[in-house]
Motif scaffolding. Structure first.
Motif, PDB file in Angstrom:
ATOM      1  N   ALA A  14      62.039 149.487 -44.678  1.00 27.74           N
ATOM      2  CA  ALA A  14      63.225 149.060 -44.928  1.00 27.74           C
ATOM      3  C   ALA A  14      63.084 148.344 -44.225  1.00 27.74           C
ATOM      4  O   ALA A  14      63.932 147.383 -44.074  1.00 27.74           O
ATOM      5  CB  ALA A  14      64.087 150.554 -44.476  1.00 27.74           C
ATOM      6  N   CYS A  15      62.527 147.552 -42.901  1.00 24.39           N
ATOM      7  CA  CYS A  15      62.851 147.753 -41.456  1.00 24.39           C
ATOM      8  C   CYS A  15      61.676 145.444 -41.984  1.00 24.39           C
ATOM      9  O   CYS A  15      62.884 144.477 -41.342  1.00 24.39           O
ATOM     10  CB  CYS A  15      61.755 147.772 -40.568  1.00 24.39           C
ATOM     11  N   SER A  16      61.357 145.869 -42.839  1.00 19.20           N
ATOM     12  CA  SER A  16      60.076 144.567 -43.386  1.00 19.20           C
ATOM     13  C   SER A  16      61.463 143.652 -44.275  1.00 19.20           C
ATOM     14  O   SER A  16      61.680 142.620 -44.104  1.00 19.20           O
ATOM     15  CB  SER A  16      59.193 144.715 -44.183  1.00 19.20           C
ATOM     16  N   LEU A  17      62.339 144.820 -44.916  1.00 23.09           N
ATOM     17  CA  LEU A  17      63.110 144.124 -45.931  1.00 23.09           C
ATOM     18  C   LEU A  17      64.102 143.751 -45.428  1.00 23.09           C
ATOM     19  O   LEU A  17      64.833 142.604 -45.459  1.00 23.09           O
ATOM     20  CB  LEU A  17      63.818 145.311 -47.748  1.00 23.09           C
ATOM     21  N   ALA A  18      64.601 143.896 -44.153  1.00 23.54           N
ATOM     22  CA  ALA A  18      65.488 143.444 -43.283  1.00 23.54           C
ATOM     23  C   ALA A  18      65.422 142.649 -43.100  1.00 23.54           C
ATOM     24  O   ALA A  18      65.717 141.054 -42.358  1.00 23.54           O
ATOM     25  CB  ALA A  18      65.914 144.645 -42.558  1.00 23.54           C
ATOM     26  N   ALA A  19      63.854 142.074 -42.890  1.00 24.26           N
ATOM     27  CA  ALA A  19      64.199 140.872 -41.671  1.00 24.26           C
ATOM     28  C   ALA A  19      63.549 139.886 -42.885  1.00 24.26           C
ATOM     29  O   ALA A  19      63.964 138.442 -42.125  1.00 24.26           O
ATOM     30  CB  ALA A  19      62.612 141.227 -40.700  1.00 24.26           C
ATOM     31  N   MET A  20      62.969 139.950 -44.206  1.00 24.16           N
ATOM     32  CA  MET A  20      62.908 139.351 -44.802  1.00 24.16           C
ATOM     33  C   MET A  20      64.538 138.656 -44.935  1.00 24.16           C
ATOM     34  O   MET A  20      64.095 137.376 -45.304  1.00 24.16           O
ATOM     35  CB  MET A  20      62.194 139.678 -45.997  1.00 24.16           C
ATOM     36  N   ALA A  21      65.380 139.499 -45.513  1.00 25.10           N
ATOM     37  CA  ALA A  21      66.727 138.971 -45.170  1.00 25.10           C
ATOM     38  C   ALA A  21      67.153 138.710 -44.456  1.00 25.10           C
ATOM     39  O   ALA A  21      68.129 137.412 -44.194  1.00 25.10           O
ATOM     40  CB  ALA A  21      67.775 140.058 -45.578  1.00 25.10           C
ATOM     41  N   THR A  22      67.369 138.208 -43.043  1.00 25.25           N
ATOM     42  CA  THR A  22      67.733 137.989 -41.475  1.00 25.25           C
ATOM     43  C   THR A  22      67.089 136.643 -42.198  1.00 25.25           C
ATOM     44  O   THR A  22      67.446 135.455 -41.737  1.00 25.25           O
ATOM     45  CB  THR A  22      67.381 138.587 -40.514  1.00 25.25           C
ATOM     46  N   ALA A  23      65.522 136.446 -41.984  1.00 26.37           N
ATOM     47  CA  ALA A  23      64.750 135.126 -42.233  1.00 26.37           C
ATOM     48  C   ALA A  23      65.071 134.015 -43.413  1.00 26.37           C
ATOM     49  O   ALA A  23      65.724 132.794 -42.724  1.00 26.37           O
ATOM     50  CB  ALA A  23      63.400 135.303 -42.436  1.00 26.37           C
ATOM     51  N   PHE A  25      68.434 133.600 -44.636  1.00 28.09           N
ATOM     52  CA  PHE A  25      69.623 133.112 -43.970  1.00 28.09           C
ATOM     53  C   PHE A  25      69.409 132.380 -42.781  1.00 28.09           C
ATOM     54  O   PHE A  25      70.479 131.086 -42.430  1.00 28.09           O
ATOM     55  CB  PHE A  25      70.435 134.707 -43.556  1.00 28.09           C
ATOM     56  N   ARG A  26      68.792 132.884 -41.774  1.00 30.36           N
ATOM     57  CA  ARG A  26      68.205 132.360 -40.550  1.00 30.36           C
ATOM     58  C   ARG A  26      67.507 130.408 -40.350  1.00 30.36           C
ATOM     59  O   ARG A  26      68.039 129.421 -39.788  1.00 30.36           O
ATOM     60  CB  ARG A  26      67.331 132.677 -39.572  1.00 30.36           C
ATOM     61  N   VAL A  27      66.778 130.752 -41.449  1.00 31.36           N
ATOM     62  CA  VAL A  27      66.060 129.573 -41.332  1.00 31.36           C
ATOM     63  C   VAL A  27      66.755 128.538 -41.910  1.00 31.36           C
ATOM     64  O   VAL A  27      66.598 127.058 -41.763  1.00 31.36           O
ATOM     65  CB  VAL A  27      63.931 129.733 -42.761  1.00 31.36           C
ATOM     66  N   PRO A  28      67.404 128.893 -42.950  1.00 27.73           N
ATOM     67  CA  PRO A  28      68.066 127.568 -44.245  1.00 27.73           C
ATOM     68  C   PRO A  28      69.146 126.580 -42.652  1.00 27.73           C
ATOM     69  O   PRO A  28      68.947 125.476 -42.320  1.00 27.73           O
ATOM     70  CB  PRO A  28      68.517 127.496 -44.906  1.00 27.73           C
ATOM     71  N   ALA A  29      69.733 127.867 -42.440  1.00 22.52           N
ATOM     72  CA  ALA A  29      70.695 127.226 -41.107  1.00 22.52           C
ATOM     73  C   ALA A  29      69.936 126.850 -39.630  1.00 22.52           C
ATOM     74  O   ALA A  29      70.681 126.145 -39.084  1.00 22.52           O
ATOM     75  CB  ALA A  29      71.391 128.870 -40.438  1.00 22.52           C
ATOM     76  N   ALA A  36      72.064 126.719 -32.761  1.00 24.72           N
ATOM     77  CA  ALA A  36      71.129 126.407 -31.909  1.00 24.72           C
ATOM     78  C   ALA A  36      70.209 127.454 -31.179  1.00 24.72           C
ATOM     79  O   ALA A  36      70.417 128.593 -31.490  1.00 24.72           O
ATOM     80  CB  ALA A  36      71.720 125.864 -30.979  1.00 24.72           C
ATOM     81  N   ILE A  37      69.089 127.051 -31.105  1.00 21.33           N
ATOM     82  CA  ILE A  37      67.599 128.451 -30.868  1.00 21.33           C
ATOM     83  C   ILE A  37      68.030 127.886 -29.539  1.00 21.33           C
ATOM     84  O   ILE A  37      68.343 127.322 -28.451  1.00 21.33           O
ATOM     85  CB  ILE A  37      66.284 127.437 -31.192  1.00 21.33           C
ATOM     86  N   GLN A  38      67.822 129.241 -28.536  1.00 20.29           N
ATOM     87  CA  GLN A  38      68.303 129.530 -27.295  1.00 20.29           C
ATOM     88  C   GLN A  38      66.446 129.316 -26.257  1.00 20.29           C
ATOM     89  O   GLN A  38      65.780 130.674 -26.663  1.00 20.29           O
ATOM     90  CB  GLN A  38      68.474 130.887 -26.400  1.00 20.29           C
TER      91      GLN A  38
END
Length: 74
Positions: A14-23, A25-29, A36-38
């Motif tokens: 479940a955590c790895s699926l959540a990480a892939m889903a987050t990535a 959305f984040r990579v195109p942004a 902005a990257i902190q």
């Protein structure tokens, strides 16, 4: 024990699926520049484990000096 192992594997999946889903959305942004990257926070996250290990080694060194017979020095 089998139940704990199964629950751990399900949680890991479940955590790895959540990480892939987050990535997803984040990579195109990041590529489009809408996010902005902190950099200081990222640098702190990268360096903090080494700083923690350095601090722990110094604590052990001071403990060895304070109690040489316990450390096997004296």
């Amino acid at each position: 024990m089998q139940g704990l192992l199964g629950a751990t594997l399900i949680l890991l999946a479940a955590c790895s699926l959540a990480a892939m889903a987050t990535a997803a959305f984040r990579v195109p942004a990041l590529l489009w520049g809408t996010v902005a990257i902190q950099w200081p926070a990222l640098l702190l996250l990268a360096v903090s484990p080494q700083l923690a290990l350095l601090g722990l080694s110094r604590v052990h060194e001071f403990d060895d000096r304070a109690h040489p017979t316990l450390a096997g020095i004296g």
